[in-house]
Design an enzyme around this catalytic site. Structure first.
Site, PDB file in Angstrom:
ATOM      1  N   LYS A  22       0.829  -1.214   0.000  1.00  0.00           N
ATOM      2  CA  LYS A  22       0.000   0.000   0.000  1.00  0.00           C
ATOM      3  C   LYS A  22       0.858   1.256   0.000  1.00  0.00           C
ATOM      4  CE  LYS A  22      -1.819   1.867   3.953  1.00  0.00           C
ATOM      5  NZ  LYS A  22      -1.693   3.326   4.092  1.00  0.00           N
ATOM      6  N   ASN A  23       1.824   1.318   0.910  1.00  0.00           N
ATOM      7  CA  ASN A  23       2.549   2.579   1.075  1.00  0.00           C
ATOM      8  C   ASN A  23       3.556   2.847  -0.039  1.00  0.00           C
ATOM      9  OD1 ASN A  23       1.001   3.259   3.242  1.00  0.00           O
ATOM     10  ND2 ASN A  23       2.465   2.556   4.785  1.00  0.00           N
ATOM     11  N   CYS A 117      -4.916   8.386   9.029  1.00  0.00           N
ATOM     12  CA  CYS A 117      -5.236   7.776  10.328  1.00  0.00           C
ATOM     13  C   CYS A 117      -4.934   8.737  11.482  1.00  0.00           C
ATOM     14  CB  CYS A 117      -4.410   6.505  10.536  1.00  0.00           C
ATOM     15  SG  CYS A 117      -5.003   5.111   9.584  1.00  0.00           S
ATOM     16  N   ARG A 122       1.155  14.514  12.896  1.00  0.00           N
ATOM     17  CA  ARG A 122       1.442  14.357  11.472  1.00  0.00           C
ATOM     18  C   ARG A 122       1.737  15.673  10.729  1.00  0.00           C
ATOM     19  NH1 ARG A 122      -1.668   9.184   9.086  1.00  0.00           N
ATOM     20  NH2 ARG A 122       0.393   8.907   8.217  1.00  0.00           N
ATOM     21  N   ASP A 305       3.776   0.325  11.928  1.00  0.00           N
ATOM     22  CA  ASP A 305       2.515  -0.123  11.327  1.00  0.00           C
ATOM     23  C   ASP A 305       2.140  -1.555  11.728  1.00  0.00           C
ATOM     24  OD1 ASP A 305       2.457   2.343  10.164  1.00  0.00           O
ATOM     25  OD2 ASP A 305       3.093   1.674   8.183  1.00  0.00           O
ATOM     26  N   ARG A 397      -9.362   0.355   3.828  1.00  0.00           N
ATOM     27  CA  ARG A 397      -8.425   1.315   3.238  1.00  0.00           C
ATOM     28  C   ARG A 397      -7.088   0.660   2.925  1.00  0.00           C
ATOM     29  NH1 ARG A 397      -7.066   5.177   7.150  1.00  0.00           N
ATOM     30  NH2 ARG A 397      -5.382   5.352   5.655  1.00  0.00           N
TER      31      ARG A 397
END
Ligand code: EPZ
Length: 418
Positions: A22-23, A117, A122, A305, A397
């Site tokens: 995903k990332n 999230c 952030r 994660d 997601r």
């Protein structure tokens, strides 16, 4: 809105195929915007909501996107709109990669500030510092990041913190700058390397990705290419942890074992057996694991994660475990949910002290964010009785077909509309 219903206590057996990372994918898609000639054909793109969200954003800018299974074709030669201001942009984190990509190719962009999230503050100050160092004017007005310049000029940039997002974003812009840019204290995550490899396949000149110094010699243009995204280290780690927690024997296919070393090492320390093959790992466990201490760190350290799924298995491990979350200050929201299931955990700031209990019991719990959702699924799989996991849009997601993959391993799990 859907929920997952899990009847816990089943051991897991068989194999599971891991999707694209995903990332990496959420950075590679916006990077494809930088191709001013030809299309990009990118394989191994995971079927997850974050990717669909990003595809909608890129279409709103004028890109033409088609998908056949996990292969996505992107034509960015038709891109006309440099204003990314839809709700999708504000909802996801990785939309900030549009800033670096558009700045690189068009020397200007207007992109709404990202969401993502709720795991900490952030900030994006390091992204901005990098763009400014390359010569861009950057301002934030009414929630929109506005960047523009006549020229981007390569320079030396030292990041004050190790940031995946800032490393990738500044690398994108620097790829089409004049001269050489050196990024120091860069992030070394496998997805940083994957994005650099993708850019190089498009014609960029990037060296050193995967170390903390990345040297980028600017090129005049990038052209479309064929590429395949690396496997998802975090999805793989989640299934490895689930196997160790539930007991049984699970082979996790389509992985790069080297990327999983920190997770494999912890599972072995806990008493599970981890066997590495060329592109798969097998986890065997008799469910009895012992407590360990973990500190999350940038790669190659233990990934933040995977911290939430890992803290779930530690709730029923023998003895005490201490988790130090050094990346995000609010990544323990799932602990309150685990406590509803009987977990014994004390959170003090960035530290969670977990005293293993003999069992968790099924309850109605919430996915407070993406990885917290995966943690709740694992909790449901090991708990006695029935668990309902709500707010699973967070899980969708980032985890493709999670209930089907666990069902195929023998779990009693189903999705229901609420
Ligand atoms: C990426 O987020 C991932 N997201 C996150 O995964 C992951 O947790 C994180 O990297 C760390 O590995 C995506 O790739 C889309 P950072 P990112 O910039 O890039 C501070 C998941 O579950 N920082 O590496 O936003 C920041 O506050 C998600 O898949 C600054 O201070 O993370 C944090 O403490 C959640 N200033 C640390 O650096 C900045 O300008 C690392 O953040 C940028 C970051």
């Amino acid at each position: 809105m859907d929920k997952l219903i899990i009847n816990g206590g089943k051991e897991l057996f068989g194999s599971v195929d891991i999707g694209g990372a995903k990332n990496a994918a959420v950075a590679i898609l916006p990077a494809a915007i930088m191709a001013s000639e030809n299309v990009c054909v990118i394989d191994n793109i995971p079927e997850i909501e974050d990717i669909q969200c990003e595809e909608r954003i890129m279409e709103s800018l004028g890109c033409k996107i088609t998908r056949v299974k996990d292969s996505v074709t992107i034509d960015s030669t038709t891109l006309v709109n440099l204003n990314a201001n839809t709700e999708d942009v504000r909802n996801m984190r990785a939309s900030y990669y549009l800033i670096g990509a558009l700045l690189g190719r068009f020397k200007k962009a207007r992109v709404d500030l990202p969401g993502g999230c709720p795991i900490g503050v952030r900030p994006i100050d390091q992204h901005i510092k990098g763009f400014e160092a390359l010569g861009a004017n950057v301002k934030i007005e009414h929630g929109t990041v506005i960047v523009e310049t006549d020229r981007l000029i390569g320079t030396n940039i030292y990041f004050d913190v190790v940031s995946v997002g800032a490393t990738i974003n500044v690398m994108l812009a620097a790829t089409l700058a004049e001269g050489t840019t050196v990024l120091e204290n860069a992030a070394k995550e496998p997805h940083v390397v994957d994005v650099a490899n993708f850019l190089n396949t498009m014609g960029a000149n990037i060296k050193g990705a995967g170390t903390d110094v990345i040297r980028i010699t600017g090129v005049e243009k990038l052209t479309g290419c064929n590429y395949s995204v690396i496997p998802d280290q975090i999805e793989a780690g989640t299934y490895m942890i689930a196997a160790a927690a539930c007991g049984g024997c699970v082979t996790v296919n389509n992985v790069i074992p080297k990327h999983l070393e920190s997770i494999s090492a912890k599972l072995v320390e806990m008493g599970a057996e981890v066997i590495e093959q060329d592109d798969s790992v097998t986890v065997k466990s008799n469910k009895t694991v012992k407590g360990v201490n973990i500190k999350t760190l940038p790669y190659p350290g233990f990934p933040t994660d995977v911290q939430q799924p890992m803290s779930t298995i530690l709730c029923t491990a023998k003895g005490r475990s201490i988790i130090n979350e050094s990346i995000w200050e609010s990544r323990f929201k799932h602990i309150d949910e685990l406590k509803k299931m009987g977990a014994c955990v004390k959170v003090e700031g960035r530290v969670a002290i977990i005293d293993g209990v003999s069992k968790l019991t099924g309850a109605i719990v919430k996915a407070t964010d993406l990885r917290a959702g995966a943690a709740m699924v694992i909790a449901g799989l090991i708990a006695e009785g029935t668990t309902e996991v709500t707010s699973i849009e967070h899980i969708d997601r980032g985890y493709p077909h999670i209930e089907n993959k666990f069902k195929a391993l023998g779990a009693d799990i189903r999705r229901e509309s609420m």
